[in-house]
Design a protein around this motif. Structure first.
Motif, PDB file in Angstrom:
ATOM      1  N   SER A  89       0.831  -1.207   0.000  1.00 26.53           N
ATOM      2  CA  SER A  89       0.000   0.000   0.000  1.00 26.53           C
ATOM      3  C   SER A  89       0.863   1.254   0.000  1.00 26.53           C
ATOM      4  N   GLY A  90       1.993   1.213   0.724  1.00 26.31           N
ATOM      5  CA  GLY A  90       2.892   2.359   0.712  1.00 26.31           C
ATOM      6  C   GLY A  90       3.523   2.578  -0.642  1.00 26.31           C
ATOM      7  N   LEU A  91       4.020   1.507  -1.246  1.00 22.85           N
ATOM      8  CA  LEU A  91       4.615   1.608  -2.575  1.00 22.85           C
ATOM      9  C   LEU A  91       3.566   1.992  -3.611  1.00 22.85           C
ATOM     10  N   ASP A  92       2.358   1.485  -3.425  1.00 21.51           N
ATOM     11  CA  ASP A  92       1.273   1.774  -4.354  1.00 21.51           C
ATOM     12  C   ASP A  92       0.897   3.250  -4.334  1.00 21.51           C
ATOM     13  N   ALA A  93       1.107   3.898  -3.189  1.00 14.78           N
ATOM     14  CA  ALA A  93       0.787   5.323  -3.078  1.00 14.78           C
ATOM     15  C   ALA A  93       1.832   6.194  -3.759  1.00 14.78           C
ATOM     16  N   GLY A  94       2.993   5.598  -4.087  1.00 12.52           N
ATOM     17  CA  GLY A  94       4.020   6.363  -4.782  1.00 12.52           C
ATOM     18  C   GLY A  94       5.376   6.379  -4.111  1.00 12.52           C
ATOM     19  N   ALA A  95       5.556   5.575  -3.031  1.00 10.19           N
ATOM     20  CA  ALA A  95       6.862   5.513  -2.374  1.00 10.19           C
ATOM     21  C   ALA A  95       7.879   4.835  -3.298  1.00 10.19           C
ATOM     22  N   ASP A  96       9.136   5.249  -3.179  1.00 12.96           N
ATOM     23  CA  ASP A  96      10.196   4.660  -3.989  1.00 12.96           C
ATOM     24  C   ASP A  96      10.923   3.546  -3.249  1.00 12.96           C
ATOM     25  N   ASP A  97      10.844   3.573  -1.929  1.00 11.53           N
ATOM     26  CA  ASP A  97      11.435   2.516  -1.113  1.00 11.53           C
ATOM     27  C   ASP A  97      10.720   2.501   0.222  1.00 11.53           C
ATOM     28  N   TYR A  98      10.952   1.436   0.995  1.00  9.20           N
ATOM     29  CA  TYR A  98      10.176   1.185   2.201  1.00  9.20           C
ATOM     30  C   TYR A  98      11.099   0.549   3.223  1.00  9.20           C
ATOM     31  N   GLU A 177      10.118  -5.223  -9.821  1.00  3.09           N
ATOM     32  CA  GLU A 177      11.319  -4.472  -9.471  1.00  3.09           C
ATOM     33  C   GLU A 177      11.193  -2.989  -9.798  1.00  3.09           C
ATOM     34  N   GLN A 178      10.647  -2.663 -10.975  1.00  2.00           N
ATOM     35  CA  GLN A 178      10.641  -1.280 -11.423  1.00  2.00           C
ATOM     36  C   GLN A 178       9.476  -0.466 -10.893  1.00  2.00           C
ATOM     37  N   VAL A 179       8.363  -1.117 -10.596  1.00  2.00           N
ATOM     38  CA  VAL A 179       7.181  -0.388 -10.134  1.00  2.00           C
ATOM     39  C   VAL A 179       7.022  -0.461  -8.621  1.00  2.00           C
ATOM     40  N   TRP A 180       7.276  -1.635  -8.046  1.00  2.00           N
ATOM     41  CA  TRP A 180       7.094  -1.811  -6.601  1.00  2.00           C
ATOM     42  C   TRP A 180       8.400  -1.861  -5.823  1.00  2.00           C
ATOM     43  N   GLY A 181       9.523  -1.984  -6.504  1.00  2.00           N
ATOM     44  CA  GLY A 181      10.790  -2.067  -5.805  1.00  2.00           C
ATOM     45  C   GLY A 181      11.034  -3.399  -5.139  1.00  2.00           C
ATOM     46  N   PHE A 182      10.261  -4.429  -5.508  1.00  2.00           N
ATOM     47  CA  PHE A 182      10.447  -5.755  -4.929  1.00  2.00           C
ATOM     48  C   PHE A 182      11.555  -6.496  -5.667  1.00  2.00           C
TER      49      PHE A 182
END
Length: 225
Positions: A89-98, A177-182
């Motif tokens: 949810s954090g990444l989905d809101a626009g975060a680049d990393d978590y 990797e590119q959208v969610w940083g996973f």
């Protein structure tokens, strides 16, 4: 670099501020959601460290409003919530990393350094056209056949990846990797569900889907033949 810390816990904020200042960064601090929203949209920063659980507006809502307002500053979100759904949810809101609390400062500094090494938006193509679809990175605007298509941040990011690789296959791993940083597979249908919503919005009123599914391989965007 100029870094904004939005964190209501004074001990955590002070710890991070001291460490970043010792590394030579210029640091600003705010402790409330409304202050973070205001400062983040009226001042320029190279990076933001954003706490998810701020008083007033929470980090996710702040981030959504920043992105909607066209703020493209890389954001590292801090949180005590470490579940996959929380990270998504954090990444989905626009975060680049978590980064999950408690954290080591060395890891925080390394992640910020990695975000800081990303090419500035002025160094990359900011307006992309594939067939009748146009994507403007700076305006955060998508149009198809001249008509605006309203997308959520992750839908926009998915389309941007597809359009930057137009004519080439984009795999599920590349999206993660590119959208969610996973850098791992969260074993959810997050990619498929977001792509489904993207296609629904992009294809409304049109009889051609520019996003091709290659079963077992990935997806490819190409103009109408």
């Amino acid at each position: 670099m100029r870094i904004l810390i939005a964190e209501d816990d004074a001990e955590t904020a002070g710890f991070v501020e001291r460490g970043l200042t010792e590394l030579g960064h210029v640091v600003s601090r705010v402790g409330a959601g409304e202050d973070a929203l205001h400062v983040g949209t009226t001042e320029t920063f190279d990076l933001v460290v954003l706490d998810r659980m701020l008083p007033g507006l929470d980090g996710v809502e702040i981030l959504k409003r920043w992105r909607a307002a066209g703020v493209t500053t890389p954001v590292l979100m801090l949180t005590a919530l470490g579940g996959i759904a929380d990270r998504v949810s954090g990444l989905d809101a626009g975060a680049d990393d978590y980064l999950v609390k408690p954290f080591a400062f060395a890891e925080l500094a390394a992640r910020l350094a990695a975000l800081g090494r990303r090419p500035p938006i002025s160094d990359v193509v900011t307006r992309i056209e594939v067939g009748d679809v146009t994507l403007d990175v700076l305006k955060r605007e998508v149009r198809r056949g001249g008509h605006e298509v309203h997308l959520q941040p992750r839908e926009f990011a998915l389309l941007e990846v597809l359009m930057r690789h137009a004519g080439k296959v984009v795999t599920r791993t590349m999206f993660l990797e590119q959208v969610w940083g996973f850098h791992f597979d969260p074993q959810t249908n997050i990619v498929e569900s977001h792509l489904s919503r993207l296609r629904s919005k992009l294809n409304r009123g049109f009889d051609h889907d520019p996003i091709e599914t290659l079963r077992g391989i990935g997806y490819r965007m190409r103009p109408h033949d």
